[in-house]
Write a protein that holds these residues in place. Sequence first.
Motif, PDB file in Angstrom:
ATOM      1  N   GLN A   1       5.521 -12.902  -5.184  1.00 28.55           N
ATOM      2  CA  GLN A   1       5.667 -11.979  -4.068  1.00 28.55           C
ATOM      3  C   GLN A   1       5.256 -10.580  -4.517  1.00 28.55           C
ATOM      4  N   TYR A  32      -3.970  -9.529  -9.829  1.00 27.99           N
ATOM      5  CA  TYR A  32      -4.292  -9.567  -8.411  1.00 27.99           C
ATOM      6  C   TYR A  32      -5.572  -8.814  -8.081  1.00 27.99           C
ATOM      7  N   ALA A  97      -4.047  -3.843   0.188  1.00 30.30           N
ATOM      8  CA  ALA A  97      -3.837  -5.282   0.263  1.00 30.30           C
ATOM      9  C   ALA A  97      -4.025  -5.913  -1.112  1.00 30.30           C
ATOM     10  N   ASP A  99      -4.216  -9.905  -3.286  1.00 31.04           N
ATOM     11  CA  ASP A  99      -4.355 -11.359  -3.212  1.00 31.04           C
ATOM     12  C   ASP A  99      -4.536 -11.906  -4.610  1.00 31.04           C
ATOM     13  N   THR A 101      -6.115 -14.540  -5.414  1.00 34.98           N
ATOM     14  CA  THR A 101      -7.368 -15.262  -5.630  1.00 34.98           C
ATOM     15  C   THR A 101      -8.570 -14.329  -5.776  1.00 34.98           C
ATOM     16  N   CYS A 103     -11.071 -10.973  -3.521  1.00 35.94           N
ATOM     17  CA  CYS A 103     -11.216 -10.026  -2.419  1.00 35.94           C
ATOM     18  C   CYS A 103     -11.760 -10.764  -1.195  1.00 35.94           C
ATOM     19  N   HIS A 104     -11.098 -10.626  -0.076  1.00 37.02           N
ATOM     20  CA  HIS A 104     -11.580 -11.195   1.179  1.00 37.02           C
ATOM     21  C   HIS A 104     -10.827 -10.548   2.325  1.00 37.02           C
ATOM     22  N   GLU A 106      -8.818 -11.644   4.665  1.00 36.79           N
ATOM     23  CA  GLU A 106      -7.444 -12.056   4.988  1.00 36.79           C
ATOM     24  C   GLU A 106      -6.624 -12.153   3.717  1.00 36.79           C
ATOM     25  N   MET A 107      -6.488 -11.020   3.032  1.00 33.04           N
ATOM     26  CA  MET A 107      -5.714 -11.023   1.805  1.00 33.04           C
ATOM     27  C   MET A 107      -4.254 -11.290   2.113  1.00 33.04           C
ATOM     28  N   LYS A 108      -3.526 -11.809   1.145  1.00 38.07           N
ATOM     29  CA  LYS A 108      -2.201 -12.353   1.412  1.00 38.07           C
ATOM     30  C   LYS A 108      -1.138 -11.285   1.636  1.00 38.07           C
ATOM     31  N   TYR A 109      -1.185 -10.202   0.874  1.00 41.49           N
ATOM     32  CA  TYR A 109      -0.125  -9.199   0.942  1.00 41.49           C
ATOM     33  C   TYR A 109      -0.676  -7.881   1.460  1.00 41.49           C
ATOM     34  N   TRP A 110       0.088  -7.241   2.336  1.00 43.51           N
ATOM     35  CA  TRP A 110      -0.342  -5.999   2.968  1.00 43.51           C
ATOM     36  C   TRP A 110       0.782  -4.974   2.960  1.00 43.51           C
TER      37      TRP A 110
END
Length: 120
Positions: A1, A32, A97, A99, A101, A103-104, A106-110
């Motif tokens: 997290q 990250y 943001a 992630d 994985t 850079c894209h 829809e990264m996971k954390y914002w």
Amino acid sequence: QVQLVESGGGLVQAGDSLRLSCAASGRAFVTYAMGWFRQAPGKEREGLSCISGPEGSTYYSGSVKGRVTLSRDNAKNMVYLQMNSLEPEDTAVYYCAADITSCHREMKYWGKGTLVTVSS
């Protein structure tokens, strides 16, 4: 997290510079991908810059390339976005943001964002 908190936004004049900061929590921060996005009123969210991993490549959007610099301080769990020659069109909420994985879009954390307003 991962939790992200942006700061550094505010009201500036055209031509000014501003540095946005993003404080990240989480023990794996260094691994990250970290990015900066923005969303102007009535417009879609736009990716500005992203760095993939601790020493990865840094990407810049064509709309801001040459005016912004992304940097990260892994020892402090911080990511920065230095913005120069600001224009009224840069007025937006800026988001950090993260992630695990890459850079894209829809990264996971914002983060919740910081407002930048550029007056003419």
